[in-house]
Design a protein around this motif. Structure first.
Motif, PDB file in Angstrom:
ATOM      1  N   ASN A  37     -32.827 -37.715  17.561  1.00 59.01           N
ATOM      2  CA  ASN A  37     -31.925 -36.615  17.195  1.00 59.01           C
ATOM      3  C   ASN A  37     -32.451 -35.860  15.976  1.00 59.01           C
ATOM      4  O   ASN A  37     -32.379 -34.624  15.915  1.00 59.01           O
ATOM      5  CB  ASN A  37     -30.527 -37.161  16.907  1.00 59.01           C
ATOM      6  N   SER A  38     -32.982 -36.602  15.001  1.00 65.26           N
ATOM      7  CA  SER A  38     -33.570 -35.954  13.824  1.00 65.26           C
ATOM      8  C   SER A  38     -34.794 -35.132  14.216  1.00 65.26           C
ATOM      9  O   SER A  38     -35.010 -34.031  13.682  1.00 65.26           O
ATOM     10  CB  SER A  38     -33.951 -37.012  12.788  1.00 65.26           C
ATOM     11  N   LEU A  39     -35.586 -35.660  15.144  1.00 65.67           N
ATOM     12  CA  LEU A  39     -36.753 -34.920  15.630  1.00 65.67           C
ATOM     13  C   LEU A  39     -36.323 -33.609  16.286  1.00 65.67           C
ATOM     14  O   LEU A  39     -36.920 -32.556  16.039  1.00 65.67           O
ATOM     15  CB  LEU A  39     -37.538 -35.772  16.621  1.00 65.67           C
ATOM     16  N   GLY A  40     -35.265 -33.662  17.113  1.00 71.66           N
ATOM     17  CA  GLY A  40     -34.784 -32.451  17.771  1.00 71.66           C
ATOM     18  C   GLY A  40     -34.251 -31.435  16.780  1.00 71.66           C
ATOM     19  O   GLY A  40     -34.527 -30.232  16.893  1.00 71.66           O
ATOM     20  N   THR A  41     -33.502 -31.907  15.792  1.00 76.27           N
ATOM     21  CA  THR A  41     -32.956 -31.006  14.770  1.00 76.27           C
ATOM     22  C   THR A  41     -34.073 -30.335  13.978  1.00 76.27           C
ATOM     23  O   THR A  41     -34.046 -29.117  13.736  1.00 76.27           O
ATOM     24  CB  THR A  41     -32.029 -31.777  13.818  1.00 76.27           C
ATOM     25  N   TYR A  42     -35.061 -31.124  13.580  1.00 74.31           N
ATOM     26  CA  TYR A  42     -36.187 -30.570  12.825  1.00 74.31           C
ATOM     27  C   TYR A  42     -36.953 -29.557  13.666  1.00 74.31           C
ATOM     28  O   TYR A  42     -37.367 -28.511  13.155  1.00 74.31           O
ATOM     29  CB  TYR A  42     -37.113 -31.696  12.372  1.00 74.31           C
ATOM     30  N   SER A  43     -37.139 -29.860  14.952  1.00 74.46           N
ATOM     31  CA  SER A  43     -37.869 -28.942  15.837  1.00 74.46           C
ATOM     32  C   SER A  43     -37.167 -27.596  15.920  1.00 74.46           C
ATOM     33  O   SER A  43     -37.819 -26.536  15.889  1.00 74.46           O
ATOM     34  CB  SER A  43     -38.014 -29.557  17.233  1.00 74.46           C
ATOM     35  N   LEU A  44     -35.838 -27.608  16.031  1.00 77.14           N
ATOM     36  CA  LEU A  44     -35.081 -26.358  16.081  1.00 77.14           C
ATOM     37  C   LEU A  44     -35.191 -25.593  14.766  1.00 77.14           C
ATOM     38  O   LEU A  44     -35.202 -24.350  14.752  1.00 77.14           O
ATOM     39  CB  LEU A  44     -33.613 -26.651  16.396  1.00 77.14           C
ATOM     40  N   MET A  45     -35.273 -26.316  13.652  1.00 75.47           N
ATOM     41  CA  MET A  45     -35.366 -25.665  12.349  1.00 75.47           C
ATOM     42  C   MET A  45     -36.742 -25.069  12.101  1.00 75.47           C
ATOM     43  O   MET A  45     -36.877 -24.000  11.484  1.00 75.47           O
ATOM     44  CB  MET A  45     -35.022 -26.667  11.245  1.00 75.47           C
ATOM     45  N   VAL A  46     -37.780 -25.745  12.573  1.00 78.67           N
ATOM     46  CA  VAL A  46     -39.136 -25.315  12.251  1.00 78.67           C
ATOM     47  C   VAL A  46     -39.664 -24.286  13.256  1.00 78.67           C
ATOM     48  O   VAL A  46     -40.633 -23.576  12.957  1.00 78.67           O
ATOM     49  CB  VAL A  46     -40.079 -26.540  12.195  1.00 78.67           C
ATOM     50  N   LEU A  47     -39.034 -24.189  14.426  1.00 77.06           N
ATOM     51  CA  LEU A  47     -39.515 -23.245  15.436  1.00 77.06           C
ATOM     52  C   LEU A  47     -39.522 -21.799  14.941  1.00 77.06           C
ATOM     53  O   LEU A  47     -40.511 -21.087  15.149  1.00 77.06           O
ATOM     54  CB  LEU A  47     -38.669 -23.374  16.714  1.00 77.06           C
ATOM     55  N   PRO A  48     -38.453 -21.308  14.280  1.00 75.75           N
ATOM     56  CA  PRO A  48     -38.518 -19.925  13.758  1.00 75.75           C
ATOM     57  C   PRO A  48     -39.641 -19.724  12.748  1.00 75.75           C
ATOM     58  O   PRO A  48     -40.248 -18.644  12.708  1.00 75.75           O
ATOM     59  CB  PRO A  48     -37.140 -19.747  13.095  1.00 75.75           C
ATOM     60  N   LEU A  49     -39.934 -20.742  11.933  1.00 74.16           N
ATOM     61  CA  LEU A  49     -41.043 -20.626  10.980  1.00 74.16           C
ATOM     62  C   LEU A  49     -42.362 -20.469  11.714  1.00 74.16           C
ATOM     63  O   LEU A  49     -43.224 -19.673  11.314  1.00 74.16           O
ATOM     64  CB  LEU A  49     -41.090 -21.859  10.074  1.00 74.16           C
ATOM     65  N   PHE A  50     -42.528 -21.216  12.798  1.00 73.71           N
ATOM     66  CA  PHE A  50     -43.762 -21.138  13.586  1.00 73.71           C
ATOM     67  C   PHE A  50     -43.901 -19.755  14.221  1.00 73.71           C
ATOM     68  O   PHE A  50     -44.990 -19.164  14.210  1.00 73.71           O
ATOM     69  CB  PHE A  50     -43.747 -22.221  14.660  1.00 73.71           C
ATOM     70  N   VAL A  51     -42.807 -19.220  14.758  1.00 73.41           N
ATOM     71  CA  VAL A  51     -42.837 -17.882  15.362  1.00 73.41           C
ATOM     72  C   VAL A  51     -43.163 -16.827  14.306  1.00 73.41           C
ATOM     73  O   VAL A  51     -43.970 -15.920  14.546  1.00 73.41           O
ATOM     74  CB  VAL A  51     -41.485 -17.580  16.040  1.00 73.41           C
ATOM     75  N   CYS A  52     -42.537 -16.951  13.120  1.00 76.76           N
ATOM     76  CA  CYS A  52     -42.816 -15.995  12.044  1.00 76.76           C
ATOM     77  C   CYS A  52     -44.271 -16.062  11.595  1.00 76.76           C
ATOM     78  O   CYS A  52     -44.890 -15.030  11.310  1.00 76.76           O
ATOM     79  CB  CYS A  52     -41.898 -16.272  10.859  1.00 76.76           C
ATOM     80  N   LEU A  53     -44.831 -17.269  11.546  1.00 69.88           N
ATOM     81  CA  LEU A  53     -46.229 -17.411  11.142  1.00 69.88           C
ATOM     82  C   LEU A  53     -47.147 -16.738  12.147  1.00 69.88           C
ATOM     83  O   LEU A  53     -48.123 -16.072  11.769  1.00 69.88           O
ATOM     84  CB  LEU A  53     -46.580 -18.893  11.003  1.00 69.88           C
ATOM     85  N   ILE A  54     -46.845 -16.880  13.432  1.00 63.57           N
ATOM     86  CA  ILE A  54     -47.644 -16.213  14.468  1.00 63.57           C
ATOM     87  C   ILE A  54     -47.554 -14.695  14.298  1.00 63.57           C
ATOM     88  O   ILE A  54     -48.551 -13.979  14.399  1.00 63.57           O
ATOM     89  CB  ILE A  54     -47.159 -16.633  15.866  1.00 63.57           C
ATOM     90  N   PHE A  55     -46.342 -14.211  14.000  1.00 61.15           N
ATOM     91  CA  PHE A  55     -46.152 -12.767  13.819  1.00 61.15           C
ATOM     92  C   PHE A  55     -46.963 -12.250  12.640  1.00 61.15           C
ATOM     93  O   PHE A  55     -47.668 -11.248  12.755  1.00 61.15           O
ATOM     94  CB  PHE A  55     -44.663 -12.476  13.603  1.00 61.15           C
ATOM     95  N   PHE A  56     -46.890 -12.941  11.511  1.00 58.39           N
ATOM     96  CA  PHE A  56     -47.635 -12.505  10.326  1.00 58.39           C
ATOM     97  C   PHE A  56     -49.136 -12.620  10.554  1.00 58.39           C
ATOM     98  O   PHE A  56     -49.902 -11.763  10.106  1.00 58.39           O
ATOM     99  CB  PHE A  56     -47.216 -13.329   9.113  1.00 58.39           C
ATOM    100  N   SER A  57     -49.569 -13.678  11.233  1.00 59.22           N
ATOM    101  CA  SER A  57     -51.001 -13.843  11.498  1.00 59.22           C
ATOM    102  C   SER A  57     -51.505 -12.708  12.380  1.00 59.22           C
ATOM    103  O   SER A  57     -52.580 -12.138  12.139  1.00 59.22           O
ATOM    104  CB  SER A  57     -51.250 -15.189  12.185  1.00 59.22           C
TER     105      SER A  57
END
Length: 247
Positions: A218-238
Motif C-alpha cells: 500500500n505504501s508502494l502504491g501511494t508513493y507511486s501515485l505521488m511520484v508519477l506527476p514529478l516524473f511527468v514534469c521531469l520529462i516535460f522539462f527535459s
C-alpha cells in the motif's frame, strides 16, 4: 548481528546528514531526499524489528537545519529579523497553522480514547474501540504515531521551502528523488521475478503483492501515485530544454 548492522548504518547516516546539513544544508537535504524511498524495508531485509529509519534520519536533518539557521544568523537582532521574515511568508504561516491544528486535533482524539478521564469516568480503562479488539492504549499510540508523521511532513516542507531558492535546485532534488526511485523499481523487479520474500513478508506474498523498498504494498502504491506527476514534469522539462538546445 543484523541488528548491529542496522544500528551502525542508521547512526552513520544520521551523523553524515547532521554534519552536512549544518555546513551545507542543500547537500544534507539532497542526501536525505535520496534515501526517502530506499530504507523503509531495510529492517525486513535484515530480519530485525521494524523501526522508522526515515523518521530517525529526519531528526538529524531537522536538528542540523536548526543549528545551521542559528549559525548563519548569529546575533540577536539578525535572528529576530530572520524570524520575522519567515513569519511574513504565507506558506510558512500556513504550515504553522496546520501544525497547531493537527496538534489540537490529536490531543482531542487522545483524550477521547481516555474516555474523558477524569471528567466522565473515574479511571482510565483500556477498552476495545473497534470490532478488531484494538484497545484504547493501542489507539492512542496509533494517533501519536500519525501525528508525528504529519508533523514531519509539514516540517520537511518548511525545510525544503527555506532551503531551495530557485527552480534549478528544485529540479535537482526531483532528479535525486527519481534516481533513488529507480533503484527501488529495480528491487521491485527483483522481488517479482526472482525472490518475492526479499524485504517482504509472507502475508503479502500469499496475496501476490510486492513492496519493493517500502514497508508494504500500500505504501508502494501511494508513493507511486505521488511520484508519477514529478516524473511527468521531469520529462516535460527535459523535452523543453532539449528543444531549446537544438534550436
Amino acid at each position: 548481528a543484523r541488528s548491529n548492522i542496522l544500528y551502525y548504518l542508521v547512526n552513520s547516516l544520521n551523523i553524515i546528514i547532521f554534519i552536512l546539513t549544518i555546513y551545507r544544508p542543500k547537500i544534507g537535504l539532497y542526501v536525505f531526499i535520496f534515501f526517502i524511498p530506499l530504507l523503509n524495508s531495510l529492517p525486513k531485509i535484515l530480519g530485525v524489528p521494524d523501526i522508522s529509519v526515515i523518521l530517525l534520519l529526519f531528526f538529524s536533518l531537522g536538528l542540523g537545519f536548526i543549528i545551521s539557521i542559528f549559525k548563519n544568523t548569529y546575533g540577536e537582532k539578525q535572528f529576530i529579523d530572520e524570524r520575522n521574515k519567515w513569519l511574513r511568508m504565507p506558506i510558512n504561516r500556513a504550515i504553522l497553522f496546520l501544525i497547531i491544528l493537527i496538534g489540537i486535533s490529536s490531543l482531542i482524539v487522545v483524550y477521547r480514547y481516555t474516555n474523558f478521564y477524569p471528567f466522565i469516568t473515574n479511571g482510565y480503562y483500556d477498552l476495545y474501540v473497534n470490532v478488531n479488539k484494538v484497545g484504547s492504549t493501542g489507539s492512542i499510540f496509533w494517533t501519536i504515531q500519525h501525528f508525528l508523521n504529519y508533523i514531519v511532513g509539514f516540517l520537511f516542507l518548511f525545510i525544503v521551502i527555506n532551503t531551495f531558492k530557485n527552480l534549478k535546485e528544485i529540479l535537482a532534488a526531483v532528479i535525486v528523488l527519481l534516481s533513488s526511485t529507480m533503484i527501488s523499481v529495480f528491487i521491485g523487479f527483483y522481488q517479482y521475478f526472482f525472490n518475492p520474500l526479499f524485504g517482504n513478508i509472507s502475508f503479502w506474498l500469499e496475496m501476490n503483492r510486492i513492496n519493493a523498498t517500502f514497508t508494504d504494498p500500500n505504501s508502494l502504491g501511494t508513493y507511486s501515485l505521488m511520484v508519477l506527476p514529478l516524473f511527468v514534469c521531469l520529462i516535460f522539462f527535459s523535452r523543453k530544454w532539449f528543444i531549446k538546445f537544438k534550436t
